[in-house]
Design a protein around this motif. Structure first.
Motif, mmCIF file in Angstrom:
data_model
loop_
_atom_site.group_PDB
_atom_site.id
_atom_site.type_symbol
_atom_site.label_atom_id
_atom_site.label_comp_id
_atom_site.label_asym_id
_atom_site.label_seq_id
_atom_site.Cartn_x
_atom_site.Cartn_y
_atom_site.Cartn_z
ATOM 1 N N LEU A 96 0.860 -1.177 0.000
ATOM 2 C CA LEU A 96 0.000 0.000 0.000
ATOM 3 C C LEU A 96 0.898 1.230 0.000
ATOM 4 O O LEU A 96 1.897 1.275 0.723
ATOM 5 N N VAL A 97 0.552 2.213 -0.810
ATOM 6 C CA VAL A 97 1.244 3.503 -0.836
ATOM 7 C C VAL A 97 0.227 4.572 -0.468
ATOM 8 O O VAL A 97 -0.798 4.717 -1.140
ATOM 9 N N ALA A 98 0.508 5.306 0.598
ATOM 10 C CA ALA A 98 -0.353 6.408 1.027
ATOM 11 C C ALA A 98 0.161 7.695 0.417
ATOM 12 O O ALA A 98 1.370 7.964 0.441
ATOM 13 N N ILE A 99 -0.749 8.485 -0.131
ATOM 14 C CA ILE A 99 -0.378 9.807 -0.621
ATOM 15 C C ILE A 99 -0.452 10.755 0.568
ATOM 16 O O ILE A 99 -1.519 10.930 1.170
ATOM 17 N N THR A 100 0.714 11.329 0.911
ATOM 18 C CA THR A 100 0.737 12.225 2.067
ATOM 19 C C THR A 100 0.193 13.586 1.655
ATOM 20 O O THR A 100 0.265 13.957 0.496
ATOM 21 N N ARG A 101 -0.435 14.243 2.540
ATOM 22 C CA ARG A 101 -0.699 13.915 3.913
ATOM 23 C C ARG A 101 -2.085 13.334 4.073
ATOM 24 O O ARG A 101 -2.326 12.510 4.921
ATOM 25 N N ASP B 82 -5.071 -6.208 6.237
ATOM 26 C CA ASP B 82 -3.854 -6.878 6.702
ATOM 27 C C ASP B 82 -2.708 -6.707 5.705
ATOM 28 O O ASP B 82 -2.017 -7.657 5.347
ATOM 29 N N ILE B 83 -2.513 -5.464 5.267
ATOM 30 C CA ILE B 83 -1.394 -5.132 4.388
ATOM 31 C C ILE B 83 -0.264 -4.624 5.277
ATOM 32 O O ILE B 83 -0.422 -3.621 5.967
ATOM 33 N N ARG B 84 0.858 -5.333 5.267
ATOM 34 C CA ARG B 84 1.975 -4.994 6.157
ATOM 35 C C ARG B 84 3.043 -4.132 5.488
ATOM 36 O O ARG B 84 3.824 -3.490 6.172
ATOM 37 N N THR B 85 3.102 -4.131 4.175
ATOM 38 C CA THR B 85 4.091 -3.319 3.465
ATOM 39 C C THR B 85 3.424 -2.010 3.082
ATOM 40 O O THR B 85 2.554 -1.973 2.205
ATOM 41 N N VAL B 86 3.824 -0.943 3.766
ATOM 42 C CA VAL B 86 3.212 0.368 3.577
ATOM 43 C C VAL B 86 4.314 1.396 3.330
ATOM 44 O O VAL B 86 5.308 1.428 4.053
ATOM 45 N N ASP C 247 12.260 0.160 -5.732
ATOM 46 C CA ASP C 247 12.703 -1.238 -5.809
ATOM 47 C C ASP C 247 11.627 -2.155 -5.226
ATOM 48 O O ASP C 247 11.433 -3.274 -5.688
ATOM 49 N N LEU C 248 10.933 -1.670 -4.215
ATOM 50 C CA LEU C 248 9.870 -2.442 -3.564
ATOM 51 C C LEU C 248 8.542 -2.318 -4.318
ATOM 52 O O LEU C 248 7.833 -3.300 -4.501
ATOM 53 N N ILE C 249 8.203 -1.132 -4.760
ATOM 54 C CA ILE C 249 6.898 -0.846 -5.350
ATOM 55 C C ILE C 249 6.859 -1.140 -6.850
ATOM 56 O O ILE C 249 5.823 -1.521 -7.392
ATOM 57 N N GLY D 240 -0.046 -4.893 -8.144
ATOM 58 C CA GLY D 240 -0.397 -5.419 -6.826
ATOM 59 C C GLY D 240 -0.325 -4.394 -5.716
ATOM 60 O O GLY D 240 -0.444 -4.724 -4.546
ATOM 61 N N VAL D 241 -0.162 -3.127 -6.091
ATOM 62 C CA VAL D 241 -0.021 -2.049 -5.109
ATOM 63 C C VAL D 241 -1.300 -1.225 -5.070
ATOM 64 O O VAL D 241 -1.855 -0.859 -6.107
ATOM 65 N N LEU D 242 -1.737 -0.942 -3.878
ATOM 66 C CA LEU D 242 -2.912 -0.119 -3.631
ATOM 67 C C LEU D 242 -2.440 1.270 -3.243
ATOM 68 O O LEU D 242 -1.654 1.415 -2.307
ATOM 69 N N VAL D 243 -2.864 2.288 -3.978
ATOM 70 C CA VAL D 243 -2.529 3.672 -3.672
ATOM 71 C C VAL D 243 -3.765 4.318 -3.064
ATOM 72 O O VAL D 243 -4.851 4.252 -3.647
ATOM 73 N N ILE D 244 -3.592 4.946 -1.894
ATOM 74 C CA ILE D 244 -4.722 5.523 -1.163
ATOM 75 C C ILE D 244 -4.536 7.016 -0.974
ATOM 76 O O ILE D 244 -3.479 7.480 -0.550
#
Length: 166
Positions: A42-47, A61-65, A90-92, A97-101
């Motif tokens: 999961l990638v959160a758009i700050t803020r 239950d997504i642990r990689t944020v 490298d991770l994303i 399979g990545v959720l952007v919120i």
């Protein structure tokens, strides 16, 4: 009738409401990830996306944020969007399979930058305005383009006069 400033047609979101709406977004996303229904990260758009992302990561239950920081607003004035902090690419990777919120899609400038950086990511917002709702695959509530959303981190509790006065 007088012309209203953008903040005068306001939609006030409490912490309680944000929590309910973020959970509703999680329910819509549950089982929709490409990894046997799961999301890889999961990638959160700050803020603004951080609070809903925290709730969604817990619910699904997504642990990689990770986060991406894009600055486009100076108070209530929007300008050109620019990345001030990118996620660990490298991770994303390309976003598969990545959720952007994010909390809201308004003009879409922020999400256009994210889409270029993560073309295969699934973008979801809690709230969406008509002008750019097609930039997100999933959202919970649509609000009119001329509504200014007041999020709980922008507010303090205080007395407000009733519409009809005293």
């Amino acid at each position: 009738m007088t012309d209203q400033l953008p903040h005068e047609k306001g939609f006030h979101v409490s912490w309680d409401q944000l929590h309910r709406d973020a959970r509703a977004l999680a329910w819509r996303l549950d089982g929709k990830g490409p990894e046997n229904g799961d999301w890889r990260a999961l990638v959160a758009i700050t803020r603004g996306g951080m609070a809903p992302a925290m709730i969604i990561a817990r619910e699904l239950d997504i642990r990689t944020v990770d986060t991406i920081s894009i600055k486009s607003y100076d108070h209530q004035t929007q300008g050109a969007a620019q990345v001030t902090k990118a996620p660990d690419m490298d991770l994303i990777g390309d976003g598969h399979g990545v959720l952007v919120i994010d909390d809201l899609v308004d003009t879409g400038r922020t999400l256009e930058v994210v889409r270029k950086l993560l073309p295969k990511a699934h973008i979801a917002t809690v709230y969406a305005k008509p002008k750019s709702r097609d930039l997100v695959q999933t959202y919970v509530t649509e609000v009119s383009q001329d509504t200014w959303i007041f999020f709980p981190w922008d507010l303090a509790l205080q007395y407000v006069e009733p519409y009809r006065g005293r």
